[in-house]
Design a protein around this motif. Structure first.
Motif, PDB file in Angstrom:
ATOM      1  N   LEU A   1      15.466  -7.233   0.985  1.00 27.05           N
ATOM      2  CA  LEU A   1      15.588  -6.069   2.206  1.00 27.05           C
ATOM      3  C   LEU A   1      14.353  -6.294   3.076  1.00 27.05           C
ATOM      4  N   SER A   2      13.373  -5.594   2.176  1.00 25.87           N
ATOM      5  CA  SER A   2      12.161  -5.414   2.636  1.00 25.87           C
ATOM      6  C   SER A   2      11.201  -6.598   3.429  1.00 25.87           C
TER       7      SER A   2
ATOM      8  N   GLU B   1       6.979   1.825  -4.185  1.00 28.01           N
ATOM      9  CA  GLU B   1       7.701   2.792  -3.386  1.00 28.01           C
ATOM     10  C   GLU B   1       7.767   2.386  -1.986  1.00 28.01           C
ATOM     11  N   SER B   2       6.459   1.806  -1.572  1.00 26.49           N
ATOM     12  CA  SER B   2       6.673   1.411   0.091  1.00 26.49           C
ATOM     13  C   SER B   2       7.687   0.437   0.490  1.00 26.49           C
ATOM     14  N   LEU B   3       7.563  -0.728  -0.516  1.00 29.31           N
ATOM     15  CA  LEU B   3       8.512  -1.811  -0.404  1.00 29.31           C
ATOM     16  C   LEU B   3      10.010  -1.255  -0.637  1.00 29.31           C
TER      17      LEU B   3
ATOM     18  N   THR C   1       0.706  -1.245   0.024  1.00 30.41           N
ATOM     19  CA  THR C   1      -0.011  -0.116   0.122  1.00 30.41           C
ATOM     20  C   THR C   1       0.765   1.308   0.064  1.00 30.41           C
ATOM     21  N   ASP C   2       0.489   2.402  -0.851  1.00 30.48           N
ATOM     22  CA  ASP C   2       1.371   3.425  -0.917  1.00 30.48           C
ATOM     23  C   ASP C   2       1.266   4.222   0.279  1.00 30.48           C
TER      24      ASP C   2
ATOM     25  N   HIS D   1       6.270   3.903 -11.249  1.00 28.72           N
ATOM     26  CA  HIS D   1       6.409   2.594 -12.256  1.00 28.72           C
ATOM     27  C   HIS D   1       7.216   1.638 -11.244  1.00 28.72           C
ATOM     28  N   PRO D   2       6.369   0.801 -10.558  1.00 34.33           N
ATOM     29  CA  PRO D   2       7.128  -0.391  -9.730  1.00 34.33           C
ATOM     30  C   PRO D   2       7.954  -1.223 -10.603  1.00 34.33           C
TER      31      PRO D   2
END
Length: 531
Positions: free
Chosen positions: A379-380, A341-343, A183-184, A329-330
């Motif tokens: 890493l996430s 972006e969140s990850l 989720t953003d 653009h994931p």
């Protein structure tokens, strides 16, 4: 998305780190259904950060009659896990205010007996932080060190209530958790704000549906009371304890409730229990900015730094630009999940906990610049404790369950977050928005908080050692100073360096000081600083 107020290092990724610590900050908590020990009217529930006048009051020294059955129980030990370890199950009341009324919890305990030579001192309990980190997993991975301490103590761990093997809090399916983490968390418009708020609501409803009976009873005060039961069941008159990160708050809470039971207690990567929730989140944001600046200064000295070679400030701008690019653009990762972006942000945050991860982060940022998100996703996943099969450990569920009970929510609406965004952005131009919106996570929690900011003085306690790291991202050094100032018998030991916590992470000076204290009770000299 990074869970708000989580203080952690993933044992799976950073296996060389001595103490597992976790990311969410917690404040003092009181017993559910009661005003709580020492809870004052002027406790700072607003979150403004004013140090409360009230201090956590000790519990009676005599064991209440309705708790005697728990203190008198005998554990049945059996061999388990790694060679030399024993495990058992300890019974504790779900509700300490009404023992037996709501049933009992079964709490998992493990130990490795003292090996000698030398006279056994007692049982040394450990807690790696979180809240939500498994103390048993930590013990079984790291109990062999340090050998001198292991020789004189039975090494003991108990997964706290709601954690891992001890009646774990459950919230989402693995697929639901995948969606939640993507989720953003830096919403750009009203629709994305609504999406984020709905994600928090769904998470909270999932916890209520799966763990509703347990949620009101996973506070830090209750976990500390469980520790006292275990101390007695193990046959120790005093508590010997090493706690990291959130484990320092748990240990300090124990000392405040049972000052006469304190033996030798080490609180490493300390939290300040007197701070309000907003102040905690703002200061932790600044802590991660300090850590990123240290990483960036190191990075730009390398010719292959993916964030350039100009300055730390320029590196921060380039990282922010990368996050915006990934937001639009994931990136592909070689699997069904893309790097959002969140990850990506969570992956970078994960590497801030230990400077040993900096070379890996440089490599993974370079991959991301080339359109490959696999490294940062790794890493996430380590941060979220997601295994290769897509299964999440319980930590990310236990974490908000404890935090949202221990302190009032930092913010109760998106409008409040928007109003405070400038403070977060000032604290960290790179991570400010992420941390600000993560601070909304307790707003929709189904259980009302039972705790509030509170000083912990533990008057009458034996000497306690508080350890602080000057560039600690998750528990800023000021928190160690704050806790040391509150505790009546504390000595502050300072590590001038990077990373989260200090003991067992490479400083012989820190290790010698802590080990000497654990083995013979000699506290470090006043104002001692190590590198």
């Amino acid at each position: 998305m990074a869970t708000s107020r989580l203080f952690r290092i993933s044992a799976a990724f950073f296996a060389a780190t001595a103490l597992l610590i976790s990311g969410c900050s917690s404040g003092p908590s009181s017993t559910p259904g009661a005003a709580g020990p020492g809870r004052g009217e002027d406790a700072d529930a607003s979150g403004a950060g004013r140090a409360p006048k009230s201090a956590l009051a000790p519990l009676p020294t005599a064991v209440p009659a309705d708790l005697r059955q728990y203190y008198d129980q005998k554990l049945s030990w059996h061999a388990c896990g790694v060679s030399g370890f024993e495990c058992a199950t300890m019974k504790a009341p779900l509700d300490y205010e009404r023992p037996g009324a709501g049933g009992d919890l079964k709490l998992a305990v493990a130990r490795k007996k003292a090996t000698g030579p030398g006279k056994r001192i007692g049982s040394l309990m450990v807690n790696p932080g979180g809240p939500g980190g498994s103390a048993i997993d930590y013990l079984q991975q790291y109990a062999p060190e340090p050998a001198a301490v292991r020789a004189r103590y039975d090494m003991v761990a108990m997964d706290p209530r709601g954690v891992a093997r001890s009646a774990p809090v459950e919230c989402l399916s693995d697929k639901e958790m995948d969606r939640f983490t993507q989720t953003d968390q830096t919403p750009d418009d009203a629709a994305e704000v609504t999406e984020l708020a709905n994600a928090y609501r769904k998470f909270a409803k999932g916890c209520e549906a799966r763990s509703g009976k347990l949620l009101p009873h996973v506070s830090t005060v209750e976990a500390a009371r469980d520790m006292d039961v275990l101390r007695a069941v193990l046959g120790d008159r005093k508590l010997y304890y090493v706690g990291a990160s959130y484990g320092t708050f748990l240990g300090a809470t124990y000392a405040g409730l049972y000052p006469s039971h304190v033996g030798r207690v080490v609180l490493d990567g300390a939290m300040d229990p007197s701070l309000g929730p907003r102040q905690v989140n703002i200061e932790q944001t600044a802590g991660f900015n300090t850590a990123f600046t240290a990483f960036a200064k190191d990075c730009v000295e390398h010719s292959d730094c993916p964030l350039g070679t100009k300055s730390a400030e320029d590196a921060g701008k380039r990282l922010s630009a990368l996050f915006k690019k990934v937001d639009a653009h994931p990136l592909p990762t070689g699997e069904d999940r893309h790097l959002t972006e969140s990850l990506a942000t969570t992956g970078v945050i994960a590497a801030m906990y230990d400077e040993k991860a900096w070379p890996v982060l440089r490599e993974y940022l370079a991959q991301a610049e080339k359109g490959d998100g696999r490294g940062l996703l790794t890493l996430s996943d380590s941060y979220y404790e997601r295994d290769p099969d897509g299964h999440y450990a319980n930590q990310m569920y236990a974490n908000p369950a404890v935090n949202c009970l221990d302190l009032p929510p930092a913010y109760t609406s998106p409008d409040q977050v928007r109003a405070d965004l400038p403070r977060f952005r000032k604290a960290s131009p790179v991570f400010g928005d992420e941390f600000a919106w993560a601070s909304l996570n307790c707003a929709y929690w189904p259980v009302k908080p039972t705790g509030a900011p509170e000083r912990i003085e533990a008057k009458g306690a034996a000497p306690i050692v508080v350890v602080g790291t000057t560039r600690d991202p998750a528990t800023p050094y000021a928190w160690a100073k704050g806790l040391a100032d509150q505790l009546s018998s504390a000595t502050l030991l300072t590590y001038e360096g990077d990373g989260h916590t200090a003991y067992g992470r490479g400083s012989s000076c820190i290790d010698k000081a802590v080990n000497t204290y654990l083995l013979d009770g000699t506290v470090p000299p006043k104002n001692k600083r190590c590198t």
